[in-house]
Each structure stands twice: as structure tokens, then as C-alpha cells.
Design a protein around this motif. Structure first.
Motif, PDB file in Angstrom:
ATOM      1  N   GLU A  23       0.834  -1.208   0.000  1.00  0.00           N
ATOM      2  CA  GLU A  23       0.000   0.000   0.000  1.00  0.00           C
ATOM      3  C   GLU A  23       0.867   1.255   0.000  1.00  0.00           C
ATOM      4  OE1 GLU A  23      -2.661  -0.496   3.306  1.00  0.00           O
ATOM      5  OE2 GLU A  23      -3.697  -2.169   2.326  1.00  0.00           O
ATOM      6  N   ASP A  24       1.969   1.229   0.747  1.00  0.00           N
ATOM      7  CA  ASP A  24       2.892   2.372   0.745  1.00  0.00           C
ATOM      8  C   ASP A  24       3.503   2.582  -0.639  1.00  0.00           C
ATOM      9  OD1 ASP A  24       2.413   2.756   3.432  1.00  0.00           O
ATOM     10  OD2 ASP A  24       4.272   1.764   4.093  1.00  0.00           O
ATOM     11  N   ILE A  25       3.890   1.485  -1.279  1.00  0.00           N
ATOM     12  CA  ILE A  25       4.461   1.573  -2.624  1.00  0.00           C
ATOM     13  C   ILE A  25       3.430   2.107  -3.605  1.00  0.00           C
ATOM     14  CG2 ILE A  25       5.379   0.213  -4.553  1.00  0.00           C
ATOM     15  CD1 ILE A  25       6.596  -1.675  -2.394  1.00  0.00           C
ATOM     16  N   GLU A  26       2.199   1.655  -3.478  1.00  0.00           N
ATOM     17  CA  GLU A  26       1.137   2.119  -4.377  1.00  0.00           C
ATOM     18  C   GLU A  26       0.909   3.621  -4.234  1.00  0.00           C
ATOM     19  OE1 GLU A  26      -3.247   0.699  -5.888  1.00  0.00           O
ATOM     20  OE2 GLU A  26      -2.611   0.121  -3.871  1.00  0.00           O
ATOM     21  N   LEU A  27       0.948   4.116  -3.017  1.00  0.00           N
ATOM     22  CA  LEU A  27       0.789   5.555  -2.801  1.00  0.00           C
ATOM     23  C   LEU A  27       1.935   6.339  -3.448  1.00  0.00           C
ATOM     24  CD1 LEU A  27      -0.426   5.668   0.918  1.00  0.00           C
ATOM     25  CD2 LEU A  27      -1.759   6.156  -1.139  1.00  0.00           C
ATOM     26  N   GLU A  28       3.138   5.807  -3.360  1.00  0.00           N
ATOM     27  CA  GLU A  28       4.292   6.476  -3.978  1.00  0.00           C
ATOM     28  C   GLU A  28       4.179   6.473  -5.503  1.00  0.00           C
ATOM     29  OE1 GLU A  28       6.419   8.248  -2.413  1.00  0.00           O
ATOM     30  OE2 GLU A  28       5.966   7.576  -0.384  1.00  0.00           O
ATOM     31  N   ILE A  29       3.707   5.371  -6.075  1.00  0.00           N
ATOM     32  CA  ILE A  29       3.543   5.305  -7.531  1.00  0.00           C
ATOM     33  C   ILE A  29       2.476   6.288  -7.986  1.00  0.00           C
ATOM     34  CG2 ILE A  29       2.788   3.848  -9.461  1.00  0.00           C
ATOM     35  CD1 ILE A  29       4.021   1.456  -7.969  1.00  0.00           C
ATOM     36  N   LYS A  30       1.356   6.312  -7.276  1.00  0.00           N
ATOM     37  CA  LYS A  30       0.279   7.240  -7.634  1.00  0.00           C
ATOM     38  C   LYS A  30       0.726   8.690  -7.492  1.00  0.00           C
ATOM     39  CE  LYS A  30      -3.698   4.310  -6.717  1.00  0.00           C
ATOM     40  NZ  LYS A  30      -4.883   4.077  -5.876  1.00  0.00           N
ATOM     41  N   GLY A  31       1.630   8.947  -6.552  1.00  0.00           N
ATOM     42  CA  GLY A  31       2.149  10.297  -6.350  1.00  0.00           C
ATOM     43  C   GLY A  31       3.257  10.661  -7.327  1.00  0.00           C
ATOM     44  N   GLY A  32       3.656   9.723  -8.164  1.00  0.00           N
ATOM     45  CA  GLY A  32       4.696   9.995  -9.144  1.00  0.00           C
ATOM     46  C   GLY A  32       6.106   9.865  -8.617  1.00  0.00           C
ATOM     47  N   ASN A  33       6.250   9.349  -7.410  1.00  0.00           N
ATOM     48  CA  ASN A  33       7.570   9.177  -6.798  1.00  0.00           C
ATOM     49  C   ASN A  33       8.098   7.776  -7.101  1.00  0.00           C
ATOM     50  OD1 ASN A  33       7.292  11.726  -5.596  1.00  0.00           O
ATOM     51  ND2 ASN A  33       6.183  10.820  -3.875  1.00  0.00           N
ATOM     52  N   LEU A  34       8.469   7.540  -8.343  1.00  0.00           N
ATOM     53  CA  LEU A  34       8.883   6.193  -8.742  1.00  0.00           C
ATOM     54  C   LEU A  34      10.215   5.785  -8.118  1.00  0.00           C
ATOM     55  CD1 LEU A  34       7.813   6.067 -12.498  1.00  0.00           C
ATOM     56  CD2 LEU A  34       6.598   5.253 -10.494  1.00  0.00           C
ATOM     57  N   GLU A  35      11.081   6.745  -7.864  1.00  0.00           N
ATOM     58  CA  GLU A  35      12.371   6.411  -7.241  1.00  0.00           C
ATOM     59  C   GLU A  35      12.163   5.948  -5.799  1.00  0.00           C
ATOM     60  OE1 GLU A  35      16.650   8.464  -6.244  1.00  0.00           O
ATOM     61  OE2 GLU A  35      15.467   9.235  -7.920  1.00  0.00           O
ATOM     62  N   VAL A  36      11.309   6.646  -5.065  1.00  0.00           N
ATOM     63  CA  VAL A  36      11.002   6.246  -3.689  1.00  0.00           C
ATOM     64  C   VAL A  36      10.291   4.897  -3.698  1.00  0.00           C
ATOM     65  CG1 VAL A  36       9.692   6.860  -1.613  1.00  0.00           C
ATOM     66  CG2 VAL A  36      10.895   8.632  -2.889  1.00  0.00           C
ATOM     67  N   ALA A  37       9.362   4.712  -4.644  1.00  0.00           N
ATOM     68  CA  ALA A  37       8.653   3.441  -4.764  1.00  0.00           C
ATOM     69  C   ALA A  37       9.619   2.305  -5.067  1.00  0.00           C
ATOM     70  CB  ALA A  37       7.590   3.540  -5.854  1.00  0.00           C
ATOM     71  N   TYR A  38      10.637   2.586  -5.883  1.00  0.00           N
ATOM     72  CA  TYR A  38      11.643   1.576  -6.204  1.00  0.00           C
ATOM     73  C   TYR A  38      12.389   1.137  -4.948  1.00  0.00           C
ATOM     74  CZ  TYR A  38      16.041  -0.402  -7.841  1.00  0.00           C
ATOM     75  OH  TYR A  38      17.135  -1.214  -8.017  1.00  0.00           O
ATOM     76  N   TYR A  39      12.828   2.086  -4.139  1.00  0.00           N
ATOM     77  CA  TYR A  39      13.555   1.734  -2.923  1.00  0.00           C
ATOM     78  C   TYR A  39      12.657   0.986  -1.927  1.00  0.00           C
ATOM     79  CZ  TYR A  39      17.511   4.346  -4.620  1.00  0.00           C
ATOM     80  OH  TYR A  39      18.573   4.766  -5.382  1.00  0.00           O
ATOM     81  N   LYS A  40      11.396   1.353  -1.883  1.00  0.00           N
ATOM     82  CA  LYS A  40      10.463   0.631  -1.011  1.00  0.00           C
ATOM     83  C   LYS A  40      10.201  -0.777  -1.538  1.00  0.00           C
ATOM     84  CE  LYS A  40       8.193   4.456   1.245  1.00  0.00           C
ATOM     85  NZ  LYS A  40       6.944   4.963   1.811  1.00  0.00           N
ATOM     86  N   SER A  41      10.225  -0.931  -2.863  1.00  0.00           N
ATOM     87  CA  SER A  41      10.035  -2.269  -3.434  1.00  0.00           C
ATOM     88  C   SER A  41      11.232  -3.162  -3.126  1.00  0.00           C
ATOM     89  CB  SER A  41       9.782  -2.196  -4.940  1.00  0.00           C
ATOM     90  OG  SER A  41      10.954  -1.853  -5.641  1.00  0.00           O
ATOM     91  N   LEU A  42      12.427  -2.567  -3.066  1.00  0.00           N
ATOM     92  CA  LEU A  42      13.608  -3.341  -2.666  1.00  0.00           C
ATOM     93  C   LEU A  42      13.505  -3.771  -1.208  1.00  0.00           C
ATOM     94  CD1 LEU A  42      16.540  -1.418  -4.395  1.00  0.00           C
ATOM     95  CD2 LEU A  42      15.466  -3.572  -5.101  1.00  0.00           C
ATOM     96  N   GLU A  43      12.963  -2.898  -0.361  1.00  0.00           N
ATOM     97  CA  GLU A  43      12.742  -3.263   1.039  1.00  0.00           C
ATOM     98  C   GLU A  43      11.737  -4.408   1.139  1.00  0.00           C
ATOM     99  OE1 GLU A  43      11.501   0.249   3.117  1.00  0.00           O
ATOM    100  OE2 GLU A  43      13.417   1.267   2.782  1.00  0.00           O
ATOM    101  N   LEU A  44      10.696  -4.346   0.306  1.00  0.00           N
ATOM    102  CA  LEU A  44       9.697  -5.412   0.272  1.00  0.00           C
ATOM    103  C   LEU A  44      10.345  -6.727  -0.151  1.00  0.00           C
ATOM    104  CD1 LEU A  44       6.736  -6.438   0.294  1.00  0.00           C
ATOM    105  CD2 LEU A  44       6.589  -5.676  -2.079  1.00  0.00           C
ATOM    106  N   LEU A  45      11.138  -6.680  -1.194  1.00  0.00           N
ATOM    107  CA  LEU A  45      11.824  -7.878  -1.682  1.00  0.00           C
ATOM    108  C   LEU A  45      12.750  -8.441  -0.612  1.00  0.00           C
ATOM    109  CD1 LEU A  45      12.416  -9.777  -4.067  1.00  0.00           C
ATOM    110  CD2 LEU A  45      14.148  -8.138  -4.803  1.00  0.00           C
ATOM    111  N   ASN A  46      13.483  -7.588   0.065  1.00  0.00           N
ATOM    112  CA  ASN A  46      14.382  -8.042   1.135  1.00  0.00           C
ATOM    113  C   ASN A  46      13.617  -8.670   2.293  1.00  0.00           C
ATOM    114  OD1 ASN A  46      16.735  -7.310  -0.167  1.00  0.00           O
ATOM    115  ND2 ASN A  46      16.758  -5.259   0.721  1.00  0.00           N
ATOM    116  N   SER A  47      12.490  -8.087   2.665  1.00  0.00           N
ATOM    117  CA  SER A  47      11.719  -8.654   3.778  1.00  0.00           C
ATOM    118  C   SER A  47      11.143 -10.021   3.414  1.00  0.00           C
ATOM    119  CB  SER A  47      10.615  -7.697   4.226  1.00  0.00           C
ATOM    120  OG  SER A  47       9.626  -7.555   3.240  1.00  0.00           O
ATOM    121  N   ILE A  48      10.774 -10.207   2.149  1.00  0.00           N
ATOM    122  CA  ILE A  48      10.275 -11.515   1.723  1.00  0.00           C
ATOM    123  C   ILE A  48      11.415 -12.527   1.708  1.00  0.00           C
ATOM    124  CG2 ILE A  48       9.293 -12.804  -0.221  1.00  0.00           C
ATOM    125  CD1 ILE A  48       7.719 -10.253  -0.937  1.00  0.00           C
ATOM    126  N   GLU A  49      12.564 -12.123   1.213  1.00  0.00           N
ATOM    127  CA  GLU A  49      13.712 -13.031   1.160  1.00  0.00           C
ATOM    128  C   GLU A  49      14.217 -13.404   2.549  1.00  0.00           C
ATOM    129  OE1 GLU A  49      16.403 -10.929  -1.397  1.00  0.00           O
ATOM    130  OE2 GLU A  49      15.706 -12.032  -3.163  1.00  0.00           O
TER     131      GLU A  49
END
Length: 112
Positions: A23-49
Motif C-alpha cells: 500500500e505504501d508503494i502504491e501511494l508512492e507510484i500514484k504520487g509519481g515518486n517512482l524512485e522512492v517506490a523503487y527503494y520501497k520495493s527493494l525493502e519489500l523484496l528483502n523482507s520476503i527473502e
């Protein structure tokens, strides 16, 4: 029985965490902050791994692999500024997390 209870709660907590991060990543994408969304997606990937060992023991590998693969695709799409594919991948991550969470509820359908 204690082990099953611990693993079940661990998987449900992971799914809740994934949904919150998504949900946090989705808010960043909708806000146009793709760089912030990218870093949050890496955090998501790390937490899953990080939870790979516990969840791979308790869940079917297919369910967990789908979740891991979609989170990897999400970070790749965000890295290449592909907002449409990132949205699609993000919704698959949320759907897979919700599906895994529903599988942890003891019902007759899940037992059989």
C-alpha cells in the motif's frame, strides 16, 4: 502443535507486512515518486527473502515463489519507470499475499 501455531502466525504476519508495504508503494507510484517506490520495493523484496526459510518450510514452494517473483518484477518495472506494469505487478503481490493468508485459515476446503 506449537510449531504449527508459530509458523502459521509467522506467515500471517509476513502477509500483513507485505500488504502494508504494498500500500505504501502504491501511494508512492500514484504520487509519481517512482524512485522512492523503487527503494520501497527493494525493502519489500528483502523482507520476503529474509523470511524465506520459515515460509518455504511451511508453505508450498509455488505460492511463495509466485510472491517472490512478482516482488522482483515490481522492483524491475519501477527501476525502468514502467508505471503500468508496476501497478499490475503490485496488485499481484497483494493478491498473492492475501491468498496465502486465506490458506492459513483452517477451513474444510483448506484441509481437504
Amino acid at each position: 502443535m506449537i510449531c504449527v501455531f508459530f509458523l502459521n502466525n509467522s506467515v500471517i504476519n509476513l502477509c500483513n507486512q507485505i500488504e502494508t508495504q504494498s500500500e505504501d508503494i502504491e501511494l508512492e507510484i500514484k504520487g509519481g515518486n517512482l524512485e522512492v517506490a523503487y527503494y520501497k520495493s527493494l525493502e519489500l523484496l528483502n523482507s520476503i527473502e529474509e523470511k524465506n526459510l520459515v515460509t518455504s518450510i511451511y508453505l508450498s514452494h509455488q505460492e511463495f515463489d509466485n510472491l517472490l517473483n512478482e516482488s522482483l518484477k515490481l522492483s524491475t518495472y519501477l527501476d525502468h519507470n514502467d508505471e503500468t506494469e508496476a501497478h499490475a505487478s503490485l496488485h499481484l503481490v497483494k493478491y498473492n499475499a492475501d491468498h496465502i493468508k486465506k490458506l492459513q485459515i483452517p477451513t474444510l476446503e483448506n484441509v481437504l
